[in-house]
Design a protein around this motif. Structure first.
Motif, PDB file in Angstrom:
ATOM      1  N   MET A   1      -6.805  -7.892   0.718  1.00 18.11           N
ATOM      2  CA  MET A   1      -7.514  -7.722  -0.534  1.00 18.11           C
ATOM      3  C   MET A   1      -7.785  -6.224  -0.735  1.00 18.11           C
ATOM      4  N   THR A   2      -7.704  -5.790  -1.957  1.00 21.15           N
ATOM      5  CA  THR A   2      -7.955  -4.379  -2.269  1.00 21.15           C
ATOM      6  C   THR A   2      -9.207  -4.240  -3.128  1.00 21.15           C
ATOM      7  N   ALA A   3      -9.881  -3.137  -2.942  1.00 19.87           N
ATOM      8  CA  ALA A   3     -11.046  -2.805  -3.755  1.00 19.87           C
ATOM      9  C   ALA A   3     -10.671  -1.743  -4.789  1.00 19.87           C
ATOM     10  N   GLY A   4      -9.370  -1.473  -4.943  1.00 15.33           N
ATOM     11  CA  GLY A   4      -8.902  -0.503  -5.920  1.00 15.33           C
ATOM     12  C   GLY A   4      -8.768   0.889  -5.341  1.00 15.33           C
ATOM     13  N   ILE A   5      -8.334   1.815  -6.178  1.00 15.77           N
ATOM     14  CA  ILE A   5      -8.198   3.209  -5.758  1.00 15.77           C
ATOM     15  C   ILE A   5      -9.573   3.863  -5.890  1.00 15.77           C
ATOM     16  N   LYS A   6     -10.121   4.244  -4.743  1.00 18.01           N
ATOM     17  CA  LYS A   6     -11.446   4.854  -4.728  1.00 18.01           C
ATOM     18  C   LYS A   6     -11.428   6.266  -4.160  1.00 18.01           C
ATOM     19  N   THR A   7     -10.295   6.667  -3.594  1.00 14.78           N
ATOM     20  CA  THR A   7     -10.202   7.982  -2.970  1.00 14.78           C
ATOM     21  C   THR A   7      -8.941   8.681  -3.438  1.00 14.78           C
ATOM     22  N   TRP A  65      -5.630   3.313  -1.994  1.00 17.42           N
ATOM     23  CA  TRP A  65      -6.142   1.968  -2.233  1.00 17.42           C
ATOM     24  C   TRP A  65      -7.019   1.590  -1.047  1.00 17.42           C
ATOM     25  N   HIS A  66      -8.223   1.115  -1.303  1.00 12.95           N
ATOM     26  CA  HIS A  66      -9.112   0.660  -0.239  1.00 12.95           C
ATOM     27  C   HIS A  66      -8.786  -0.808   0.043  1.00 12.95           C
ATOM     28  N   VAL A  67      -8.441  -1.090   1.285  1.00 18.47           N
ATOM     29  CA  VAL A  67      -8.002  -2.432   1.676  1.00 18.47           C
ATOM     30  C   VAL A  67      -8.860  -2.954   2.825  1.00 18.47           C
ATOM     31  N   ASP A  68      -8.900  -4.278   2.962  1.00 21.60           N
ATOM     32  CA  ASP A  68      -9.659  -4.912   4.043  1.00 21.60           C
ATOM     33  C   ASP A  68      -8.922  -4.859   5.374  1.00 21.60           C
ATOM     34  N   ASP A  69      -7.598  -4.974   5.328  1.00 21.96           N
ATOM     35  CA  ASP A  69      -6.801  -5.034   6.557  1.00 21.96           C
ATOM     36  C   ASP A  69      -5.585  -4.128   6.386  1.00 21.96           C
ATOM     37  N   ILE A  70      -5.691  -2.905   6.881  1.00 25.83           N
ATOM     38  CA  ILE A  70      -4.634  -1.915   6.669  1.00 25.83           C
ATOM     39  C   ILE A  70      -3.337  -2.314   7.370  1.00 25.83           C
ATOM     40  N   GLU A  71      -3.441  -2.916   8.542  1.00 24.21           N
ATOM     41  CA  GLU A  71      -2.229  -3.325   9.258  1.00 24.21           C
ATOM     42  C   GLU A  71      -1.442  -4.353   8.458  1.00 24.21           C
ATOM     43  N   LEU A  96      -9.586   4.134   8.835  1.00 25.02           N
ATOM     44  CA  LEU A  96      -8.143   4.176   9.046  1.00 25.02           C
ATOM     45  C   LEU A  96      -7.431   4.534   7.747  1.00 25.02           C
ATOM     46  N   ILE A  97      -6.406   5.378   7.851  1.00 29.30           N
ATOM     47  CA  ILE A  97      -5.615   5.739   6.685  1.00 29.30           C
ATOM     48  C   ILE A  97      -4.129   5.621   7.015  1.00 29.30           C
ATOM     49  N   ALA A  98      -3.335   5.475   5.980  1.00 31.16           N
ATOM     50  CA  ALA A  98      -1.873   5.473   6.102  1.00 31.16           C
ATOM     51  C   ALA A  98      -1.319   5.839   4.737  1.00 31.16           C
ATOM     52  N   LEU A 110      -3.361   4.289   1.604  1.00 31.28           N
ATOM     53  CA  LEU A 110      -4.218   3.155   1.970  1.00 31.28           C
ATOM     54  C   LEU A 110      -5.371   3.669   2.822  1.00 31.28           C
ATOM     55  N   ILE A 111      -6.538   3.076   2.643  1.00 27.50           N
ATOM     56  CA  ILE A 111      -7.710   3.355   3.481  1.00 27.50           C
ATOM     57  C   ILE A 111      -8.361   2.030   3.824  1.00 27.50           C
ATOM     58  N   GLN A 112      -8.693   1.872   5.100  1.00 28.88           N
ATOM     59  CA  GLN A 112      -9.536   0.765   5.538  1.00 28.88           C
ATOM     60  C   GLN A 112     -10.863   1.380   5.954  1.00 28.88           C
ATOM     61  N   PRO A 113     -11.935   1.081   5.227  1.00 22.02           N
ATOM     62  CA  PRO A 113     -13.227   1.668   5.575  1.00 22.02           C
ATOM     63  C   PRO A 113     -13.634   1.340   7.009  1.00 22.02           C
ATOM     64  N   ALA A 114     -14.503   2.148   7.550  1.00 22.66           N
ATOM     65  CA  ALA A 114     -14.911   2.036   8.946  1.00 22.66           C
ATOM     66  C   ALA A 114     -15.730   0.792   9.253  1.00 22.66           C
ATOM     67  N   CYS A 115     -16.204   0.081   8.274  1.00 18.47           N
ATOM     68  CA  CYS A 115     -17.093  -1.050   8.522  1.00 18.47           C
ATOM     69  C   CYS A 115     -16.394  -2.234   9.168  1.00 18.47           C
ATOM     70  N   ARG A 116     -15.074  -2.279   9.193  1.00 21.01           N
ATOM     71  CA  ARG A 116     -14.341  -3.407   9.752  1.00 21.01           C
ATOM     72  C   ARG A 116     -13.887  -3.078  11.161  1.00 21.01           C
ATOM     73  N   LYS A 117     -14.266  -3.907  12.117  1.00 24.21           N
ATOM     74  CA  LYS A 117     -13.883  -3.679  13.507  1.00 24.21           C
ATOM     75  C   LYS A 117     -12.416  -4.056  13.686  1.00 24.21           C
ATOM     76  N   ARG A 118     -11.612  -3.111  14.167  1.00 27.52           N
ATOM     77  CA  ARG A 118     -10.184  -3.345  14.398  1.00 27.52           C
ATOM     78  C   ARG A 118      -9.802  -2.724  15.727  1.00 27.52           C
ATOM     79  N   GLY A 119      -8.781  -3.233  16.313  1.00 31.88           N
ATOM     80  CA  GLY A 119      -8.257  -2.663  17.543  1.00 31.88           C
ATOM     81  C   GLY A 119      -6.847  -2.185  17.310  1.00 31.88           C
ATOM     82  N   PRO A 120      -6.287  -1.503  18.287  1.00 33.26           N
ATOM     83  CA  PRO A 120      -4.920  -1.020  18.105  1.00 33.26           C
ATOM     84  C   PRO A 120      -3.937  -2.181  18.020  1.00 33.26           C
TER      85      PRO A 120
END
Length: 147
Positions: A1-7, A65-71, A96-98, A110-120
């Motif tokens: 899911m995307t929150a749109g272009i915010k950056t 684009w701000h996304v929930d799951d960048i991977e 995370l950015i890509a 793409l940006i995934q904000p820091a609030c979501r816990k992700r691993g490599p």
């Protein structure tokens, strides 16, 4: 899911000069002011002059684009024919950015904000970069420990 272009980031060669210009344009001081990046927040929009942008292949402003799951987002875009320009990386604090390029050559950030816990994962690149010594996947882990 995307929150749109915010950056939106702009590749710059002279960060000090770019900050002067953006201070006047945005009538604001940076909310983040580091030797490797300056970040502004104006009217809900994040703006960042990127002094290493040209070295990352940026040729002009890049909307992220701000996304929930960048991977998952990168994987879907690659399957649709996009090419990786900058692999997923932690730019500090778990953010995370890509960036990718579509079939027509258009840049996609793409940006995934820091609030979501992700691993490599398989698409994640551990990174330390200019001004970010030691930034890597372990910075994503939460500080809350089970009792």
């Amino acid at each position: 899911m995307t929150a749109g272009i915010k950056t939106i980031t702009y590749p710059v060669k002279d960060l000090a000069g770019a900050k002067t210009l953006f201070n006047i344009l945005l009538e604001a001081e940076p909310v983040m002011d580091e030797p490797y990046y300056a970040g502004y927040r104006v009217a809900g929009q994040d703006i960042g002059p990127e002094p290493h942008g040209h070295g990352k292949g940026m040729t002009g402003p890049l909307g992220h684009w701000h996304v929930d799951d960048i991977e998952a987002s990168v994987k879907k875009l690659l399957e649709a024919g996009a090419e990786t320009v900058q692999a997923i990386q932690d730019v500090g604090g778990g953010k995370l950015i890509a960036s990718l390029k579509g079939a027509d050559g258009n840049a996609i950030g793409l940006i995934q904000p820091a609030c979501r816990k992700r691993g490599p994962g398989p698409l994640f690149r551990r990174s330390s970069g200019p001004g970010r010594p030691g930034a890597h996947a372990s910075r994503i882990r939460t500080s809350i420990r089970p009792r």
